[in-house]
Design an enzyme around this catalytic site. Structure first.
Site: not given
Ligand code: GAL
Length: 815
Positions: A432, A508
């Protein structure tokens, strides 16, 4: 210049000169590796009078100190969370005193015999901005706390006397988005070699051709000659499977003062493939001989396997289709803080394996080296991630401050360290990154991708994109080999249609939030749901604005064969980032974990297990202690298709999986049920309606006694291995008291000490370094570490007014 090396390279001999040895006969005396664990002195901040305490390394200075709301409070605009105005976040980095300076010192002794050796110091990681001194002379610095690095100490040493090693560290405020840890939190080693030696991470092993009958192995070795004169050396490569030598070759050449890269090819017949089910590993022993005497022995490991990423059919390991059932993992170990412990990591990964996970993304930074080693041994696919931030800041003092001088060095260090591991399948150059929002953001991505291609052409570069539209529009997604998508299950289809050539996966996914044992009715989707209790629903339907439930991602994965799989945020809860309670206090650890901070599985563990593993799963929730007559929901996380619900023997109906409704696809649900104390039972039924499995929860009475469960009854007596002991508060019939919060004290006798305690409550401010802990929803955990003596460990758990529990574990030299 590289081409000059060839000028010196005189190949005089090629072939196997050393007879067929057993691996245990290999002479290792010529390379001495000593881990520096004991007798360090430590001081926090440079206050006077100086107050040094004796510590062992790995060490996290902050984990034993009190939580404080004011520590690293961050007034930030978190674009990634869709915020429009800056908000004051407490507990974002764990609310432990990791900010400040840490000073370490240790005495090292070098004898006169060391005079003709090279001496190096290796750090697997030091948090952060490490400056290393020997005898008050500055040796070197490495600022990125997650990188492994080495310095040459040779010219600073005073022989036959004590030498003072000092390591100065500093963590700045506003430099992280989670708890980074503090101190020399990973292993440190002294390595002594001959002046002619294989350099650190000095082999690069690839397997250019693998068939059933033969595996070709290419080994590039970097050798350095720091002696006064050029040397004729013989370099011998031997490949071992278990302890049998299966291939070897050697080469003779002259090495001068420049580093030399020596390439050699070997062949192994009928190679055993590394796979997730049978993770076969081979060892390479590289030896350097001068005048027939072995002067250096260097060990590496590799495996035979093929990986293939496709745009339309997903990922293939050894020609077989595999969907990533992955988890993202931060580097802290909950109650143990960031202080690395391989045994605790093994315990954690085994739990992930039990759940059916097959892949790990080490977020968002280089992990301890043992993690990818464990992935090799236990059979996980592994994504090594380098950065969470590039040039564009997410936090004021974050990596953006190091980008210009260090990005290349840090990425190269990671690749060189980990590129022989068969489990490793991609290099993630960023998560990100804010360059997604910049017009020329692709440039930094291209810079890093080029480094990946130069240092390891056998694996693709990847990155996790959240700002998916912008990353596509500005060319960033094209500047990595494989784009990973964070939280975009609804975009998979359209992206594939627009870019059919892209090979994609969910880097993710989910980010579902839950607190173990906390249930809120009715069970339904809760988008960014804030509750006065500061807890999230264990029905696994709560999620922040940008995120989803596990069910939604399961569906998207199933409907899109081209998607290579998913990496759930996160396998375990971690310190810091208490979303959705970022502005509320006291919260200081995450709610995202499938397993809580103490290591106790939440209900979600069974939802993933039912979807991912081959085992049959039937798990009923919630607990069965409610107000008589209250309306409740009952869910079963199961891979059975059909089940019937009974309350105190009375049927409340059969439910069957229904793929046309999201929340009936992966769980069975009975909502609006009237609670009556007694028992709730879910009975799985086959097509004929016969009962084939059941799960029951009983109404618990008042707390009566404690119960201890340990993850093993025997442990190695090596002063390192850990045992996780979970204590439950139960009623007189042994039923878990699901709301119990009794204070439990731990008495320990024998060959262990208590490393940490926890209960998984993200709102608890109790210390992790203690011999007591309150139960959270009936449970707490203590983590014990064996001593170096054989014998027994007796752990007694006590709580006022309750019957104690005791367990005995044996410690053995070999198990
Ligand atoms: C994403 C990020 C992670 C964590 C996660 C929580 O945007 O890459 O590090 O913050 O969100 O949902």
């Amino acid at each position: 210049m590289k081409t000059n090396y060839l000028f010196y390279l005189v190949i005089l001999f090629f072939g196997c000169t050393f007879g067929c040895q057993k691996i245990d006969k290999i002479d290792n005396n010529n390379r001495e590796v000593t881990r520096l664990t004991d007798d360090w002195e430590f001081q926090y901040n440079d206050t006077l009078p100086q107050k040094w305490s004796n510590v062992t390394v790995p060490h996290d200075w902050a984990i034993s100190m009190p939580f404080d709301k004011k520590i690293d409070m961050q007034e930030v605009l978190v674009l990634e969370d869709g915020e429009r105005i800056p908000k004051l976040r407490t507990g974002r980095t764990g609310a432990l005193p990791h900010i400040g300076k840490g000073f370490y010192k240790k005495t090292l002794h070098f004898s006169n015999q060391d005079k003709d050796k090279k001496v190096f110091i290796q750090f697997d990681g030091a948090m952060s901005h490490a400056k290393v001194y020997l005898n008050k002379e500055f040796v070197g610095t490495w600022p990125y706390g997650y990188s492994s690095f080495e310095f040459d100490l040779t010219s600073y040493i005073q022989y036959n006397q004590d030498n003072l090693l000092e390591v100065h560290l500093e963590n700045k405020p506003l430099s992280s988005r989670w708890y980074p840890g503090a101190g020399i939190y990973r292993n440190v080693r002294i390595v002594k070699t001959n002046p002619v030696y294989v350099t650190n991470w000095g082999t690069y092993i690839t397997t250019p051709e693998i068939t059933e009958t033969k595996g070709k192995v290419n080994i590039k070795t970097t050798v350095k000659n720091d002696s006064q004169e050029p040397k004729n050396i013989e370099i011998i490569q031997s490949i071992f499977y278990k302890d049998e030598r299966v291939s070897s070759t050697s080469k003779t050449l002259k090495v001068t003062h420049t580093e030399k890269n020596i390439e050699m090819d070997l062949e192994v017949s009928s190679p055993k493939l590394w796979s997730m089910e049978t993770p076969h590993l081979y060892q390479v022993i590289t030896q350097i001989a001068i005048e027939n005497e072995i002067v250096d022995t260097y060990k590496s490991q590799f495996g035979f396997r093929t990986i293939e990423f496709t745009n339309n059919k997903g990922f293939f390991l050894n020609g077989k289709s595999v969907k990533f059932k992955g988890v993202c993992l931060h580097h802290d170990l909950g109650p143990l803080g960031a202080a690395h412990n391989t045994s605790a990591w093994r315990h954690r990964l085994l739990k992930m394996k039990e759940m059916g996970a097959n892949a790990i993304r080490s977020t968002h930074n280089p992990s301890d080296p043992s993690l990818v080693q464990l992935a090799d041994e236990l059979g996980f696919l592994f994504i090594a991630e380098a950065f969470d931030e590039w040039e564009e800041a997410k936090t004021e003092n974050g990596y953006n401050k190091l980008w210009n001088d260090w990005a290349e060095k840090d990425l190269v260090a990671l690749i060189h360290r980990d590129r022989n591991h068969p489990s490793l399948i991609m290099w993630s150059i960023g998560n990100e990154i804010r360059e997604q929002n910049k017009k020329d953001g692709y440039k930094n991505a291209q810079f890093l991708t080029d480094i990946v291609h130069r240092e390891d052409p056998t694996r693709p570069s990847t990155a996790g994109f959240n700002n998916y539209r912008a990353a596509i529009d500005n060319g960033l997604a094209d500047a990595v080999d494989l784009p990973g998508w964070n939280y975009k299950p609804n975009k998979y289809k359209a992206t594939h249609k627009a870019h059919p050539e892209w090979k994609m996966y969910g880097s993710e996914t989910a980010s579902t939030v839950s607190s173990r044992g906390e249930y809120f009715f009715p069970a339904k989707e809760g988008k960014h749901k804030i509750r006065p209790s500061l807890h999230s629903n264990s029905f696994d339907m709560d999620f922040p604005n940008w995120a989803q439930t596990p069910d939604r991602e399961f569906k998207a994965q199933e409907n899109n064969d081209f998607i290579m799989g998913e990496f759930v945020w996160t396998g375990y809860d971690y310190l810091g980032e208490p979303t959705p309670y970022n502005e509320e206090w006291p919260t200081k650890s995450s709610y995202f974990g499938i397993i809580d901070l103490a290591g106790i599985p939440k209900d979600r563990f069974y939802l993933y297990k039912s979807h991912w593993s081959n085992e049959k799963v039937l798990h009923v929730l919630p607990h069965w202690n409610w107000e008589e007559g209250q309306k409740v929901s009952v869910h079963a996380y199961t891979n059975y298709d059909k089940a019937e619900l009974f309350i105190n023997g009375k049927s409340l109906g059969i439910r069957t999986k229904n793929q046309s409704n999201l929340y009936d696809s992966y769980r069975l649900r009975w909502d609006d049920i009237t609670y009556h104390a007694g028992e709730v039972k879910v009975v799985a039924l086959n097509e004929n309606g016969d009962a084939i499995a059941e799960d029951i929860k009983y109404t618990a009475g008042t707390p009566h006694q404690l119960k201890i469960e340990v993850d093993r009854s025997e442990v190695k007596a090596n002063g390192e291995e850990v045992v996780y002991a979970t204590v439950s508060v139960v009623d007189k019939n042994g039923v878990l008291c699901p709301r119990a919060s009794n204070l439990v004290t731990f008495d320990l006798d024998g060959e262990a000490n208590i490393l940490g305690v926890g209960n998984g409550d993200p709102t608890s401010l109790e210390s992790f370094v203690a011999h007591k802990r309150k139960a959270f929803n009936g449970k707490c955990v203590t983590i014990l570490q064996s001593s170096k003596n054989e014998g027994t460990i007796t752990l007694t758990a006590k709580s006022k007014g309750l019957t104690s529990a005791e367990v005995t574990i044996s410690t053995k030299n070999s198990i």
